[in-house]
Design a protein around this motif. Structure first.
Motif, PDB file in Angstrom:
ATOM      1  N   GLY A  30       0.824  -1.207   0.000  1.00 52.00           N
ATOM      2  CA  GLY A  30       0.000   0.000   0.000  1.00 52.00           C
ATOM      3  C   GLY A  30       0.857   1.256   0.000  1.00 52.00           C
ATOM      4  N   LEU A  31       1.934   1.199   0.751  1.00 50.01           N
ATOM      5  CA  LEU A  31       2.840   2.342   0.868  1.00 50.01           C
ATOM      6  C   LEU A  31       3.543   2.606  -0.462  1.00 50.01           C
ATOM      7  CD1 LEU A  31       3.824   4.365   2.941  1.00 50.01           C
ATOM      8  CD2 LEU A  31       5.471   2.680   3.768  1.00 50.01           C
ATOM      9  N   ASN A  37       1.235   7.184  -6.101  1.00 51.32           N
ATOM     10  CA  ASN A  37       0.002   7.939  -6.346  1.00 51.32           C
ATOM     11  C   ASN A  37      -0.009   9.320  -5.698  1.00 51.32           C
ATOM     12  OD1 ASN A  37      -0.872   5.677  -7.656  1.00 51.32           O
ATOM     13  ND2 ASN A  37      -2.227   4.977  -6.018  1.00 51.32           N
ATOM     14  N   GLY A  38       1.076   9.662  -5.025  1.00 47.20           N
ATOM     15  CA  GLY A  38       1.130  10.991  -4.413  1.00 47.20           C
ATOM     16  C   GLY A  38       0.268  11.126  -3.166  1.00 47.20           C
ATOM     17  N   GLU A  39       0.069  10.024  -2.410  1.00 46.49           N
ATOM     18  CA  GLU A  39      -0.715  10.119  -1.171  1.00 46.49           C
ATOM     19  C   GLU A  39       0.107  10.634   0.006  1.00 46.49           C
ATOM     20  OE1 GLU A  39      -3.958   6.517  -1.979  1.00 46.49           O
ATOM     21  OE2 GLU A  39      -2.625   6.390  -0.269  1.00 46.49           O
ATOM     22  N   PHE A  77       3.915   3.819   9.784  1.00 47.08           N
ATOM     23  CA  PHE A  77       4.438   3.451   8.466  1.00 47.08           C
ATOM     24  C   PHE A  77       5.935   3.702   8.300  1.00 47.08           C
ATOM     25  CE2 PHE A  77       2.924   7.811   7.479  1.00 47.08           C
ATOM     26  CZ  PHE A  77       3.984   8.321   6.753  1.00 47.08           C
ATOM     27  N   ILE A  78       6.519   4.579   9.125  1.00 45.32           N
ATOM     28  CA  ILE A  78       7.973   4.786   9.002  1.00 45.32           C
ATOM     29  C   ILE A  78       8.745   3.499   9.326  1.00 45.32           C
ATOM     30  CG2 ILE A  78       9.981   6.010   9.977  1.00 45.32           C
ATOM     31  CD1 ILE A  78       8.635   7.780   8.000  1.00 45.32           C
ATOM     32  N   PRO A  79       8.413   2.796  10.416  1.00 50.17           N
ATOM     33  CA  PRO A  79       9.127   1.540  10.690  1.00 50.17           C
ATOM     34  C   PRO A  79       8.980   0.516   9.558  1.00 50.17           C
ATOM     35  CG  PRO A  79       7.901   2.239  12.626  1.00 50.17           C
ATOM     36  CD  PRO A  79       7.476   3.142  11.506  1.00 50.17           C
ATOM     37  N   ILE A  80       7.820   0.485   8.921  1.00 51.74           N
ATOM     38  CA  ILE A  80       7.612  -0.438   7.801  1.00 51.74           C
ATOM     39  C   ILE A  80       8.494  -0.019   6.623  1.00 51.74           C
ATOM     40  CG2 ILE A  80       5.923  -1.219   6.091  1.00 51.74           C
ATOM     41  CD1 ILE A  80       3.821  -0.967   8.394  1.00 51.74           C
ATOM     42  N   LEU A  86      11.802   1.420   1.193  1.00 57.94           N
ATOM     43  CA  LEU A  86      10.859   2.474   0.815  1.00 57.94           C
ATOM     44  C   LEU A  86      11.246   3.771   1.492  1.00 57.94           C
ATOM     45  CD1 LEU A  86       7.443   0.600   1.078  1.00 57.94           C
ATOM     46  CD2 LEU A  86       8.444   1.557  -0.992  1.00 57.94           C
ATOM     47  N   ILE A  87      11.941   3.638   2.621  1.00 52.10           N
ATOM     48  CA  ILE A  87      12.326   4.821   3.382  1.00 52.10           C
ATOM     49  C   ILE A  87      13.238   5.732   2.555  1.00 52.10           C
ATOM     50  CG2 ILE A  87      14.389   3.837   4.511  1.00 52.10           C
ATOM     51  CD1 ILE A  87      11.780   6.196   6.120  1.00 52.10           C
TER      52      ILE A  87
END
Ligand code: C2E
Ligand code: MG
Ligand code: MG
Ligand code: MG
Length: 282
Positions: A30-31, A37-39, A77-80, A86-87
């Motif tokens: 999702g991330l 998608n610019g979310e 979501f940062i830890p993910i 992705l970070i």
């Protein structure tokens, strides 16, 4: 033997662990989509002088407004992202946007530094320095208007690895802050060696002052120590006037928190810069 072990595994199978793993994978996918998608976007929280009169900086804080999950906090979501590279993409996005906005504020006559949180993984990826250079050049931002924040825990766990990167960052003319101070186990020897100029006291120490004597003593000690090491001290999570006044009494230099300003859009922050300026003028 192998068979019985296999069977044991099935018996010990823990659905809650599997569910968490599934959720993590779903979030990760999702991330990824959200980035494309610019979310993801960036909010800015003002930092004030100790009197609470003047905005002296702003911290960039990433936000995710997910179509699927609604607003997802960075603590989720940062830890993910940190676990999945992705970070690096998120860090890139935040850095670019922070520099772009800070350049706008400067152009409008408010040259306040923007600070950007760096996560451990970014510090260990080779692209960081190039990324920073790209972002400040593209925005045409004077490097002293960009500060980077690194948590105490990460710094102290990796001093030898991180120290050369910090020196590179300082040599470029950027500011450096140690974030969430007090939650780790800093040694004075290391603190003295760090090329940082700002220390941010973690919110958890501010919550119960004034009143909690242990925390009062700790905060006071952190401020004294910081000053003797020539760091500027910022208190995070200041929510009440009593807290601000207490910190002022201890000689704390700057405050950040809901009392004076929540994270908000870059446009709203510019409005705040203008209003504070008008108030402070004779
Ligand atoms: P942080 O860097 O320590 O940021 C401060 C956090 O405290 C922010 O939470 C902010 O909204 C919150 N805060 C500020 N003042 C107050 C207050 O008076 N009361 C309370 N209760 N909270 C206050 P946020 O935005 O949820 O971010 C949480 C953490 O997520 C950040 O802690 C930072 O570690 C991480 N984070 C946020 N944005 C980024 C980013 O762009 N990159 C990286 N690597 N990490 C980020
Ligand atoms: Mg921070
Ligand atoms: Mg912090
Ligand atoms: Mg934090």
């Amino acid at each position: 033997e192998a068979k019985s072990l296999g069977r044991q595994k099935v018996v010990l199978f823990d659905p809650s662990i599997d569910e968490r793993h599934q959720l993590r994978l779903r979030y990760e996918a999702g991330l990824r989509k959200a980035i494309d998608n610019g979310e993801l976007y960036v909010h800015f929280q003002p930092r004030f002088d100790i009197a609470g009169q003047r905005v002296v900086g702003a911290e960039a804080l990433v936000r995710w407004q997910s179509e699927e999950y609604g607003p997802v906090p960075p603590s989720t979501f940062i830890p993910i992202a940190e676990n999945s590279r992705l970070i690096v993409d998120i860090g890139h996005l935040v850095l670019k946007e922070a520099c772009r906005q800070a350049a706008r504020w400067a152009e409008a006559g408010y040259p306040v530094p923007v600070s950007v949180n760096l996560s451990p993984r970014q510090l260990h990826e080779g692209e960081l320095i190039r990324d920073i250079q790209g972002a400040i050049q593209q925005a045409d931002l004077p490097p002293q208007l960009l500060e980077l924040e690194i948590t105490e825990t990460h710094l102290m766990d990796n001093v030898d690895q991180v120290l050369p990167v910090l020196h590179q960052i300082r040599a470029m003319g950027l500011g450096l802050a140690i974030d969430d101070f007090g939650t780790g186990y800093s040694s004075l020897t290391y603190l003295k060696r760090l090329p940082i100029e700002i220390l941010k006291i973690d919110r958890s120490f501010i919550t119960d002052v004034p009143g909690d004597v242990d925390d009062e003593v700790l905060v006071s000690a952190i401020i004294s120590m910081s000053h003797s090491l020539n760091f500027r001290v910022v208190a995070e999570g200041v929510e009440t006037e009593a807290q601000r006044a207490f910190l002022e009494g201890l000689g704390c230099d700057e405050v950040q928190g809901f009392l004076l300003g929540r994270p908000e859009s870059a446009g709203k922050l510019l409005g705040k810069l203008r209003r504070c300026d008008a108030t402070a003028s004779p």
